[in-house]
Design a protein around this motif. Structure first.
Motif, PDB file in Angstrom:
ATOM      1  N   LEU A   1       0.937  -7.413  -9.457  1.00 35.46           N
ATOM      2  CA  LEU A   1      -0.084  -6.366  -9.328  1.00 35.46           C
ATOM      3  C   LEU A   1       0.008  -5.401 -10.215  1.00 35.46           C
ATOM      4  CD1 LEU A   1       0.524  -6.213  -5.446  1.00 35.46           C
ATOM      5  CD2 LEU A   1      -0.996  -7.736  -6.627  1.00 35.46           C
TER       6      LEU A   1
ATOM      7  N   THR B   1      -9.215   4.139  -4.709  1.00 37.08           N
ATOM      8  CA  THR B   1      -8.774   3.939  -6.083  1.00 37.08           C
ATOM      9  C   THR B   1      -9.803   2.664  -6.475  1.00 37.08           C
ATOM     10  OG1 THR B   1      -6.526   4.314  -5.713  1.00 37.08           O
ATOM     11  CG2 THR B   1      -6.997   3.017  -7.679  1.00 37.08           C
ATOM     12  N   TYR B   2     -10.159   1.630  -5.538  1.00 39.14           N
ATOM     13  CA  TYR B   2     -10.669   0.407  -6.196  1.00 39.14           C
ATOM     14  C   TYR B   2     -11.901   0.131  -5.527  1.00 39.14           C
ATOM     15  CZ  TYR B   2      -5.471  -0.673  -6.237  1.00 39.14           C
ATOM     16  OH  TYR B   2      -4.192  -0.924  -6.617  1.00 39.14           O
TER      17      TYR B   2
ATOM     18  N   LEU C   1      -3.037  -2.927 -10.410  1.00 39.29           N
ATOM     19  CA  LEU C   1      -3.524  -2.636  -9.293  1.00 39.29           C
ATOM     20  C   LEU C   1      -2.582  -1.225  -9.287  1.00 39.29           C
ATOM     21  CD1 LEU C   1      -4.040  -5.468  -7.094  1.00 39.29           C
ATOM     22  CD2 LEU C   1      -5.776  -4.091  -8.074  1.00 39.29           C
ATOM     23  N   LEU C   2      -1.521  -1.636  -9.361  1.00 39.98           N
ATOM     24  CA  LEU C   2      -0.777  -0.319  -9.440  1.00 39.98           C
ATOM     25  C   LEU C   2      -0.706   0.665 -10.556  1.00 39.98           C
ATOM     26  CD1 LEU C   2       2.913  -2.230  -8.966  1.00 39.98           C
ATOM     27  CD2 LEU C   2       1.517  -1.100  -7.205  1.00 39.98           C
TER      28      LEU C   2
ATOM     29  N   TRP D   1      -5.526   5.580   0.290  1.00 33.36           N
ATOM     30  CA  TRP D   1      -5.254   5.450  -1.417  1.00 33.36           C
ATOM     31  C   TRP D   1      -5.902   4.520  -2.255  1.00 33.36           C
ATOM     32  CZ3 TRP D   1       0.770   5.482  -3.214  1.00 33.36           C
ATOM     33  CH2 TRP D   1       0.692   5.781  -4.692  1.00 33.36           C
TER      34      TRP D   1
ATOM     35  N   GLY E   1      -3.732   1.496 -11.472  1.00 31.74           N
ATOM     36  CA  GLY E   1      -4.831   2.373 -10.855  1.00 31.74           C
ATOM     37  C   GLY E   1      -4.544   3.316  -9.841  1.00 31.74           C
ATOM     38  N   LEU E   2      -3.463   2.780  -9.086  1.00 31.25           N
ATOM     39  CA  LEU E   2      -2.939   3.558  -7.752  1.00 31.25           C
ATOM     40  C   LEU E   2      -2.123   4.919  -8.423  1.00 31.25           C
ATOM     41  CD1 LEU E   2      -1.535   1.047  -5.333  1.00 31.25           C
ATOM     42  CD2 LEU E   2      -3.606   2.916  -5.018  1.00 31.25           C
TER      43      LEU E   2
END
Lengths: 343, 194
Positions: free
Chosen positions: B45, A302-303, B48-49, A298, B51-52
């Protein structure tokens, strides 16, 4: 006279019982990676070999086995052959101290955590030697990056484990899991949340996975340290990388998410028909491991990739201070017996 | 006694924390409030979360993949693919050898030779298109006074031998026979927009 011999056979059987399923998991992890990342990018992923692409890993394995291994003319032949083995063997050896359930462990050593740290560091020699012996600038740069990164991130990783050791008061993996029994609030992810996150992030960096995969950054250095490898040499690096991923996933579950302890432990609100959910079971460990493996993919989907100096900044100036601060906090919590974690 | 110790340690930690907060703000030239917000965002975060969740949602949306040999993208009736020569319904070839297409072809892909047939009409003895030179611009179709040379909406074709890239007159006429119905339906569909 034969007792020693039979004991040896028994150990070999146990090793095979761990190693063969592990290689199967690794094979299908590659398929899962391509499928899951495909789905997250609104694609389907491989679906031609077998039903929904289920035979794809086997096709890949056959292809890699039958491909020629090419040795670059100017390479150091001896080191070039030994490097993939040096990467692959530690990735497998570490699994010997992993407990899968209560008592279900190949080597129940007292310093299991130490052995894990030692062997996961040893894998770096494989990368370093492969990059050096290939005599290629891309491989060399990739190996340098991989080493610098692994050495840096071993420190926050080690510090995060120090927190676990302080809490469990033991270096035995089974003992650490036993200390987390007693319900979801007793898992170390709760009192050691920052260390849990730091451990997971360092784990990503240790295994050279996205977003810290500069060691094999395709856009800059082609494939990094294994650019000159083909056939089985490449396959061994591949296996090592994925075995390490699975290792980090299972270690995170053991250290921070209570291993084989059930998340419903001590949940009085469960109806009596579902009471069996409270029992500790190997499956819980595999579910947690599977979740972290999924998280690997995942995150990769994503990154974008970190820049190299940003990786170093994150490791040295964020993760290490965070672990240090939390070790102090945890030390005080242990000293003052903060309930319910530090009795 | 024990309690005094606790107070001292907590006070020290608190002071250290406040000093770090202040030092961080100063180093990054931010106000204390901004710093607090910044640190909160990084350490939870949050981004980041976020984006997830985006990629997580995309796992369940409809997939954009078109599984090529079984599925294809829809083709416009104006699609310019392979070239063909057409016939009249009675089987007579349309081409009268005026060489307008040869003249207009920007890639010089068309070669034509003509001679007089027994009935006195001018016909081609040679009508060849080099598929390697052809750029599928469709100028030949536009220039043709008798609607003989046309582009058909077919892009799946290949050559296996050297020389097969030269489409001869027989080949072009055969292609025309194959795609006559398709051409007619495409023309009908496109009529309103011509």
């Amino acid at each position: 006279m034969f007792e020693g011999f039979f004991a040896l056979i028994w150990i070999v059987i146990k090793i095979l019982a761990i190693a063969l399923p592990l290689i199967g998991v690794v094979a299908y992890l590659t398929l899962a990676e391509r499928k899951i990342i495909g789905y997250q990018q609104s694609r389907i992923g491989p679906n031609r070999a077998g039903v929904r692409g289920l035979l794809q890993p086997i096709a890949d394995a056959i292809k890699l086995v039958f491909k020629e291994m090419i040795f670059p003319t100017a390479s150091n032949r001896y080191l070039f052959i030994i490097a993939p083995l040096l990467a692959f063997v530690p990735a497998l050896v570490t699994w010997s101290v992993i407990p899968f359930s209560e008592g279900l462990v190949l080597a129940d050593v007292n310093a299991g955590v130490l052995l894990v740290l030692a062997f996961s560091s040893l894998g770096i020699y494989g990368l370093l030697l492969s990059g050096w012996s290939s005599n290629s600038k891309y491989a060399f740069l990739g190996a340098l990056r991989a080493c610098g990164q692994a050495v840096s991130y071993e420190i926050p990783m080690g510090f995060a484990l120090v927190g676990v050791l302080m809490a469990a008061d033991s270096m035995n993996m089974s003992e650490i899991v036993r200390h987390q029994a007693g319900g979801i609030w007793h898992w170390y992810a709760v009192p050691l949340l920052p260390l849990f996150l730091v451990y997971w992030i360092s784990g990503l960096a240790e295994t050279n996975r996205a977003p810290f995969d500069v060691a094999e950054g395709e856009s800059e250095i082609v494939a990094g340290f294994h650019v000159e490898y083909s056939g089985m040499g490449f396959a061994l690096f591949f296996l090592a990388e994925y075995a390490n991923m699975a290792l980090i996933a299972i270690l995170t579950s053991l250290f921070f998410l209570g291993g084989w302890n059930s998340p419903f432990e001590g949940a009085g609100w469960l109806p009596s028909t579902l009471a069996w959910l409270q029992a500790p079971c190997m499956l819980w460990l595999f579910i947690k491991t599977g979740f972290f493996l999924f998280l690997y993919l995942w995150i990769r989907a994503t990154y974008p990739r970190y820049r190299y100096d940003q990786i170093m900044r994150l490791g040295w100036k964020v993760l290490i201070p965070v672990t240090l601060v939390w070790l102090v906090v945890e030390g005080l919590a242990i000293q003052w017996h903060v309930q319910p974690w530090f009795v | 006694m024990m309690h005094d110790n606790h107070t001292w340690i907590l006070a020290t930690l608190l002071t250290l924390g406040l000093w770090l907060w202040w030092a961080y703000a100063r180093a990054n030239q931010l106000s204390l409030l901004q710093t607090a917000w910044h640190l909160l965002r990084s350490f939870t975060l949050f981004d980041l979360l976020k984006g997830l969740t985006v990629t997580g949602k995309h796992m369940f949306i409809r997939k954009a993949t078109i599984q090529y040999p079984e599925e294809e993208t829809p083709i416009s009736p104006r699609f310019r693919g392979m070239l063909a020569l057409r016939r009249y319904p009675n089987g007579e070839e349309r081409c009268i050898g005026c060489k307008l297409c040869e003249a207009v072809c920007p890639a010089l892909a068309i070669t034509i030779d003509t001679e007089e047939r027994e009935d006195g009409s001018r016909r081609t003895t040679k009508y060849e298109i080099d598929a390697f030179k052809c750029i599928n611009c469709g100028f030949c179709e536009e220039s043709c006074p008798v609607d003989s040379i046309v582009v058909v909406p077919e892009m799946h074709y290949h050559m296996e031998e050297r020389g097969e890239n030269i489409f001869t007159k027989e080949k072009l006429l055969a292609i025309g026979d194959l795609y006559e119905d398709r051409l007619a339906s495409d023309r009908r569909e496109d009529e309103a927009y011509r």
